[in-house]
Write an enzyme that holds these catalytic residues in place. Structure first.
Site, mmCIF file in Angstrom:
data_model
loop_
_atom_site.group_PDB
_atom_site.id
_atom_site.type_symbol
_atom_site.label_atom_id
_atom_site.label_comp_id
_atom_site.label_asym_id
_atom_site.label_seq_id
_atom_site.Cartn_x
_atom_site.Cartn_y
_atom_site.Cartn_z
ATOM 1 N N ASP A 223 0.851 -1.196 0.000
ATOM 2 C CA ASP A 223 0.000 0.000 0.000
ATOM 3 C C ASP A 223 0.889 1.250 0.000
ATOM 4 O O ASP A 223 1.783 1.390 0.845
ATOM 5 C CB ASP A 223 -0.870 -0.048 1.274
ATOM 6 C CG ASP A 223 -1.965 0.990 1.292
ATOM 7 O OD1 ASP A 223 -2.421 1.394 0.207
ATOM 8 O OD2 ASP A 223 -2.393 1.377 2.403
ATOM 9 N N GLY B 290 -7.978 8.459 7.067
ATOM 10 C CA GLY B 290 -8.165 8.788 8.476
ATOM 11 C C GLY B 290 -9.622 8.917 8.884
ATOM 12 O O GLY B 290 -10.538 8.586 8.124
ATOM 13 N N SER C 199 -12.947 4.394 4.505
ATOM 14 C CA SER C 199 -13.587 3.988 5.754
ATOM 15 C C SER C 199 -14.852 4.810 5.993
ATOM 16 O O SER C 199 -14.917 5.987 5.620
ATOM 17 C CB SER C 199 -12.622 4.163 6.938
ATOM 18 O OG SER C 199 -11.767 3.043 7.015
#
Ligand code: G3H
Ligand code: 13P
Ligand code: ZN
Length: 309
Positions: A82, A181, A214
Site C-alpha cells: 500500500d 483517516g 472507511s
C-alpha cells in the site's frame, strides 16, 4: 490456492458490479480477524501492507503471517504493498513474494509520476506482479471547496486515460473527495460522482481503486469515546456511497481506519470493564473478534463480495 494477483478478482468484480476489500494489516490478530471473515463469507481478499506496517512489524513477519493464513484457510489472497513511494520499496516487495504493489507517485507532477510508474510496471510485470498507480491528490472535498481547487487535486478524466495507456498500470487509484483517516468531512459527506462516472466511461473494463474509504461508523466512534477515547467530530464515507462507487468501475476499496476503530473500541471496553486483566490474549482476542465482525459487515453489506471467491 495461494497468493494470487488481483487480476481475476478485479475482472469478476468489474463484471459483477461489486468491489474487493483491501484491508491494511499490521499484526497477527488483525490478519486473523480479516481472514476469518473472508473465509466465513467466501469472499475474495486483498491484504495490504504499508511502509509503516513494514517498519512496525518487520516485512518478513507480515509475509509469513499471510502465508500462514493461506495455508490454514486455503483462501486465494492477494498480498499488496500500500502506498509504495519509490521504486526500491516496490522492488523489495516484488522480490519477497508480494503479488501486487502500489506505486504512489501522486505527489509528483504528471510526467514524473508517469516515469516512476512505468519503471515499477516494467519490473513488476517481468516478475508476474501487478501494479496499482495513483493520479490526483487524495484530499477531502472540504480541502477542494471550489472548482479550480478540485480540478487541481482530483483526478482529471482525460489525464487518467493518458496515464493508464502510457504507464501500463493494472489499476488506478482516483481521487473524488475521499481522504485517509477518521476526519474526512467537516460538513455533509459528498463525493464527486460525476467525475468518477466520466473516468469509468473513458476507461471501460479498467479497475479503479478508492482509497480513504472507511465509513467511520458512529457506533464505534461513540464506543471509543464512551470508553475514554478522544475522537469527537470523526466522519467517514457513507456506506451507500461506497456501494454506488462499486457499481461504477471501482473494483478495490481500501479500509484501514474502520479496523483501527473497531479493534481499539473493543480493547478500551475490555479494560474499562475488566481493569484487573493483564494477559494480552484477554484484550487482543476481543480485538481480533471486533476486526472479524467489521470485515464481515463490509463484505456483506458494503462491498457486495460475499460468495464471490
Ligand atoms: O493509507 C494509509 C493506511 O491507512 C496505512 O496507514 O501508513 O499508518 O500504516 P499507515
Ligand atoms: P481509510 O483511512 O479511510 O481507512 O483509508 C485507508 C487507505 O486508503 C489505505 O491505503
Ligand atoms: Zn490509501
Amino acid at each position: 490456492m495461494g497468493l494470487v494477483t488481483s487480476t481475476e478478482m478485479f475482472k469478476k468484480a468489474y463484471e459483477g458490479g461489486y468491489a474487493v476489500g483491501a484491508f491494511n494489516v499490521n499484526n497477527m490478530e488483525i490478519i486473523q480477524g480479516i481472514v476469518g471473515a473472508a473465509e466465513a463469507e467466501q469472499a475474495p481478499l486483498i491484504l495490504q501492507v504499508s511502509a509503516g506496517a513494514r517498519k512496525y512489524a518487520n516485512p518478513v513477519y507480515l509475509r509469513k503471517l499471510v502465508e500462514a493464513a493461506v495455508e490454514t484457510t486455503g483462501l486465494d489472497i492477494c498480498l499488496h504493498l500500500d502506498h509504495g513511494d519509490d521504486f526500491d520499496i516496490c522492488k523489495s516487495c516484488v522480490d519477497s513474494g508480494f503479488t501486487s504493489v502500489m506505486i504512489d507517485g501522486s505527489k509528483h507532477p504528471f510526467d514524473e509520476n508517469l516515469a516512476l510508474t512505468k519503471k515499477v510496471v516494467e519490473y513488476a510485470h517481468d516478475h508476474g506482479v501487478v501494479v496499482e498507480a495513483e493520479l490526483g491528490k487524495l484530499a477531502g472535498i472540504e480541502d477542494a471547496v471550489n472548482v479550480a481547487d478540485r480540478d487541481s487535486t482530483f483526478t482529471d478524466p482525460d489525464e487518467a486515460v493518458e496515464f493508464v495507456e502510457r504507464s501500463g498500470c493494472d489499476s488506478l487509484a482516483v481521487t473524488i473527495g475521499t481522504s485517509h483517516g477518521a476526519f474526512k468531512f467537516k460538513g455533509e459527506p459528498q463525493l464527486d460522482f460525476e467525475r468518477l462516472y466520466k473516468i469509468s466511461e473513458l476507461l471501460p473494463g479498467f479497475p479503479l481503486v478508492l482509497h480513504g474509504a472507511s465509513s467511520v461508523p458512529k457506533e464505534f466512534v461513540d464506543l471509543c469515546n464512551q470508553y475514554g477515547g478522544q475522537i469527537p467530530g470523526a466522519k467517514g464515507v457513507p456506506e451507500d456511497m461506497l456501494r454506488k462507487a462499486a457499481k461504477s468501475g471501482v473494483c478495490k476499496i481500501n479500509i484501514d481506519t474502520d479496523l483501527r476503530l473497531a479493534m481499539t473500541a473493543s480493547i478500551r471496553q475490555v479494560f474499562i470493564e475488566n481493569p484487573e486483566y493483564f494477559d494480552p490474549r484477554q484484550y487482543l482476542g476481543p480485538g481480533r473478534n471486533a476486526i472479524k465482525a467489521m470485515v464481515a459487515h463490509k463484505i456483506k453489506n458494503v462491498l457486495g463480495c460475499s460468495h464471490k471467491r
